[in-house]
Design a protein around this motif. Sequence first.
Motif, PDB file in Angstrom:
ATOM      1  N   VAL A 182       0.831  -1.211   0.000  1.00 16.52           N
ATOM      2  CA  VAL A 182       0.000   0.000   0.000  1.00 16.52           C
ATOM      3  C   VAL A 182       0.864   1.260   0.000  1.00 16.52           C
ATOM      4  O   VAL A 182       0.781   2.082  -0.923  1.00 16.52           O
ATOM      5  CB  VAL A 182      -0.964   0.013   1.211  1.00 16.52           C
ATOM      6  N   MET A 183       1.708   1.405   1.019  1.00 20.39           N
ATOM      7  CA  MET A 183       2.465   2.655   1.188  1.00 20.39           C
ATOM      8  C   MET A 183       3.485   2.862   0.068  1.00 20.39           C
ATOM      9  O   MET A 183       3.532   3.931  -0.557  1.00 20.39           O
ATOM     10  CB  MET A 183       3.167   2.660   2.550  1.00 20.39           C
ATOM     11  N   VAL A 184       4.307   1.847  -0.178  1.00 24.33           N
ATOM     12  CA  VAL A 184       5.356   1.990  -1.195  1.00 24.33           C
ATOM     13  C   VAL A 184       4.775   2.160  -2.598  1.00 24.33           C
ATOM     14  O   VAL A 184       5.200   3.063  -3.343  1.00 24.33           O
ATOM     15  CB  VAL A 184       6.337   0.798  -1.136  1.00 24.33           C
ATOM     16  N   PRO A 185       3.781   1.340  -3.030  1.00 20.43           N
ATOM     17  CA  PRO A 185       3.186   1.598  -4.357  1.00 20.43           C
ATOM     18  C   PRO A 185       2.556   2.984  -4.471  1.00 20.43           C
ATOM     19  O   PRO A 185       2.657   3.615  -5.531  1.00 20.43           O
ATOM     20  CB  PRO A 185       2.120   0.493  -4.474  1.00 20.43           C
ATOM     21  N   ALA A 186       1.911   3.458  -3.389  1.00 24.45           N
ATOM     22  CA  ALA A 186       1.298   4.789  -3.440  1.00 24.45           C
ATOM     23  C   ALA A 186       2.349   5.882  -3.566  1.00 24.45           C
ATOM     24  O   ALA A 186       2.104   6.928  -4.173  1.00 24.45           O
ATOM     25  CB  ALA A 186       0.447   5.023  -2.197  1.00 24.45           C
ATOM     26  N   ALA A 187       3.526   5.646  -2.985  1.00 22.30           N
ATOM     27  CA  ALA A 187       4.597   6.650  -3.008  1.00 22.30           C
ATOM     28  C   ALA A 187       5.588   6.418  -4.132  1.00 22.30           C
ATOM     29  O   ALA A 187       6.643   7.071  -4.164  1.00 22.30           O
ATOM     30  CB  ALA A 187       5.332   6.642  -1.667  1.00 22.30           C
ATOM     31  N   MET A 188       5.279   5.507  -5.059  1.00 26.53           N
ATOM     32  CA  MET A 188       6.258   5.113  -6.072  1.00 26.53           C
ATOM     33  C   MET A 188       6.723   6.283  -6.933  1.00 26.53           C
ATOM     34  O   MET A 188       7.885   6.328  -7.351  1.00 26.53           O
ATOM     35  CB  MET A 188       5.676   4.005  -6.953  1.00 26.53           C
ATOM     36  N   SER A 189       5.844   7.228  -7.212  1.00 19.77           N
ATOM     37  CA  SER A 189       6.259   8.391  -8.012  1.00 19.77           C
ATOM     38  C   SER A 189       7.363   9.160  -7.289  1.00 19.77           C
ATOM     39  O   SER A 189       8.371   9.539  -7.892  1.00 19.77           O
ATOM     40  CB  SER A 189       5.060   9.305  -8.263  1.00 19.77           C
ATOM     41  N   GLY A 190       7.171   9.392  -5.982  1.00 17.10           N
ATOM     42  CA  GLY A 190       8.193  10.109  -5.219  1.00 17.10           C
ATOM     43  C   GLY A 190       9.476   9.310  -5.090  1.00 17.10           C
ATOM     44  O   GLY A 190      10.581   9.869  -5.135  1.00 17.10           O
ATOM     45  N   ILE A 191       9.354   7.990  -4.941  1.00 19.02           N
ATOM     46  CA  ILE A 191      10.537   7.135  -4.868  1.00 19.02           C
ATOM     47  C   ILE A 191      11.305   7.193  -6.189  1.00 19.02           C
ATOM     48  O   ILE A 191      12.539   7.276  -6.207  1.00 19.02           O
ATOM     49  CB  ILE A 191      10.121   5.692  -4.528  1.00 19.02           C
ATOM     50  N   THR A 192      10.570   7.168  -7.287  1.00 20.76           N
ATOM     51  CA  THR A 192      11.207   7.292  -8.610  1.00 20.76           C
ATOM     52  C   THR A 192      11.938   8.620  -8.739  1.00 20.76           C
ATOM     53  O   THR A 192      13.069   8.679  -9.256  1.00 20.76           O
ATOM     54  CB  THR A 192      10.146   7.165  -9.725  1.00 20.76           C
ATOM     55  N   ALA A 193      11.305   9.698  -8.254  1.00 21.22           N
ATOM     56  CA  ALA A 193      11.947  11.012  -8.305  1.00 21.22           C
ATOM     57  C   ALA A 193      13.228  11.024  -7.475  1.00 21.22           C
ATOM     58  O   ALA A 193      14.236  11.621  -7.872  1.00 21.22           O
ATOM     59  CB  ALA A 193      10.983  12.080  -7.805  1.00 21.22           C
ATOM     60  N   GLY A 194      13.204  10.370  -6.318  1.00 24.68           N
ATOM     61  CA  GLY A 194      14.408  10.289  -5.491  1.00 24.68           C
ATOM     62  C   GLY A 194      15.535   9.566  -6.203  1.00 24.68           C
ATOM     63  O   GLY A 194      16.698   9.975  -6.139  1.00 24.68           O
TER      64      GLY A 194
END
Length: 669
Positions: free
Chosen positions: A217-229
Amino acid sequence: MRFEIQMASEYEIQTKTLDRDLVEGSKDVAVADKAAKGILFIIASIAVVIVFFIIIFLFTLGGDFFLEVPLSEFLLGTNWSGNDGFFGAKYVILGTILVAIGALVFAIPFGIGIAIFIAEIAPKRIKSILKGLMEILAGIPSIVFGYFGRTILRFWIEDIFSVNRGLCWFNASFLLGLMALPTIISVCEDAISSVPIAYKKASYAMGATRWQTISKVMVPAAMSGITAGIVLGMGRAIGETMTVTMVAGGNVLLPNPITDIFSGIRTITATIAFEHKEAAGIHQSGLFALAIVLFLMTLFINITANRILSRLRKKFEGKSKEKRFEKNSFIQKLKNDSGIIYVKEVYNKYKGIIFKLILIILILWILSTWLGVFPGIFLTGIGLGIIVFFRKLNPRYEQWIAFSLMIILTIIILFFLGIIIQQIITNGLPAFEDPNFLTTNSQGSTGGLLDVMLGTLALTGVAMLFSIPLGVFAGVYLSEYSRETRATKIIRSAIDNLNGTPSIVFGLFGYSLFVLTMGGRSLLAGGLTLGIMILPTIIRTSEEACIAIPQEFREGSLALGSTKWQSIVKIVLPSAMPAIITGVILGMGRVAGETAPIIFTAVMYVGPSSIALLEPVKALTFHLYILVMTYPDAQVYAGGTALTLLILVLFLYAIAFAIRSYYNKKKMW
């Protein structure tokens, strides 16, 4: 009766006079507020002007190169030898990409794992300690990483892996991975923390465990931000200069085979750093052409990352996506085309399988080139078996293993951080046995560090005198006056791109703007270049500090009759000052640890040094670089220089942390 009439008349006259004065006074206040807003807008726009000038100077000084060397030969040629007139940059560009990819292979799993640990697993106290340690890791100067890699890590690599060359691709990528970690961890942790709490509660309500909630839930939802990082981390790795110059080996050849991580390699930044001193004419133009390629690469990376982060913010703020092409009939026809719809559905259905298959083939190929075909297949099979076994575990055991892995990843990075600091201290302490080490001037490969330290402090002082007023006032404009207009978006984009511009590009910009106009390297040229480089950090810090002040403070001030500008000066800025000071001190630490910009603009190594604005100075970072690269017998002196630089930077960071901790405890909001 006449007296009463006279009094009433005088009262009426006084009232009219008072009303006129109030109106005139309010007009003056309005004019003053508008003037303040206009001045702050001009200051904030300086970032746009600087980006524009960087582009103009790079293309002006490097553009002539393409009149003599065809673009195809430059990009596809494989022979780079500037002194002999060969300018094929293909291997140099690919070397830059390979080093960055190697850094990300190391940094991505560690960065995401530690970000998850900090955001979702670590207790509050541990979380604050880890954030501080990551800031320390980010604050270690790149020249210190280079010193560690060239004088210590290279020999460990040769002994552990039984290879003849410790200055290699692996050395550079490992150190760049460590340097990129703070960026990846910070952005990923922010992205995970910004996921709405409702997502987590809904997952728990469905019976999911803590790890299932994080991973599904958390990581897939934040995947855009993780990709940006990850993208920003790649930008950090691509733009690094001094570390790769010192440890990558410097071969203008691709590894053979391409997976040979122990071969020497050359990057764009290292090529510019190696050859700038002796370059002239077409050779110098060729280096500026390389800088253009580097600038465009980092510009693309920064724009991509900022675009991804912007979409993530809009997603969690509930804002609809921009429907930029909804009125374009051609785009609408493509969207509604049955063939495209079918391909899109198939891709969405099988993209996970396709990605996993490509990853497995890539890992199998790499392991096969290292160990042979059958050992590669065997190890790949074991890895797949472990993954399948992990997924079939009881959720409680799965969570225990996952949390243990996050903790282990964190401990490994803290171990490496401790090893680097311990080795710098161990190698540097013998130099301090000389009581005159810090009180006498340098003399080539011997002597003390007094003039070198004074030069570093002078460069830092000039840089901060330039950047503090401009940065603080630009931050105030963005937090207090700006609206989401096109002009504001352009300013923010320019600031973000400046923040991601490689330091060596700032060095070339400072050389072309200041050194060529002033007639040579000088304290002023170096200080102004460093000031421009640190400006985005001061702007961002000031803006965030002002935004953090509660809106009620402003409303209360305005309700008492203050103007907007008076509220800013007397309420907002004093309340935000501790955070601004903290950002300024962190900026000083970064400036004191920079090498690449001052190589082109400010420094000298031998000869008498004076702290004069229009004369070159000595600096700790450049002094360490020359000692390590030129005087292999001066290891004690180099170790003392590295330790002195590390102490100076960490001392500034300690002051910043102390101020932040003190005021965080005192503030009531």
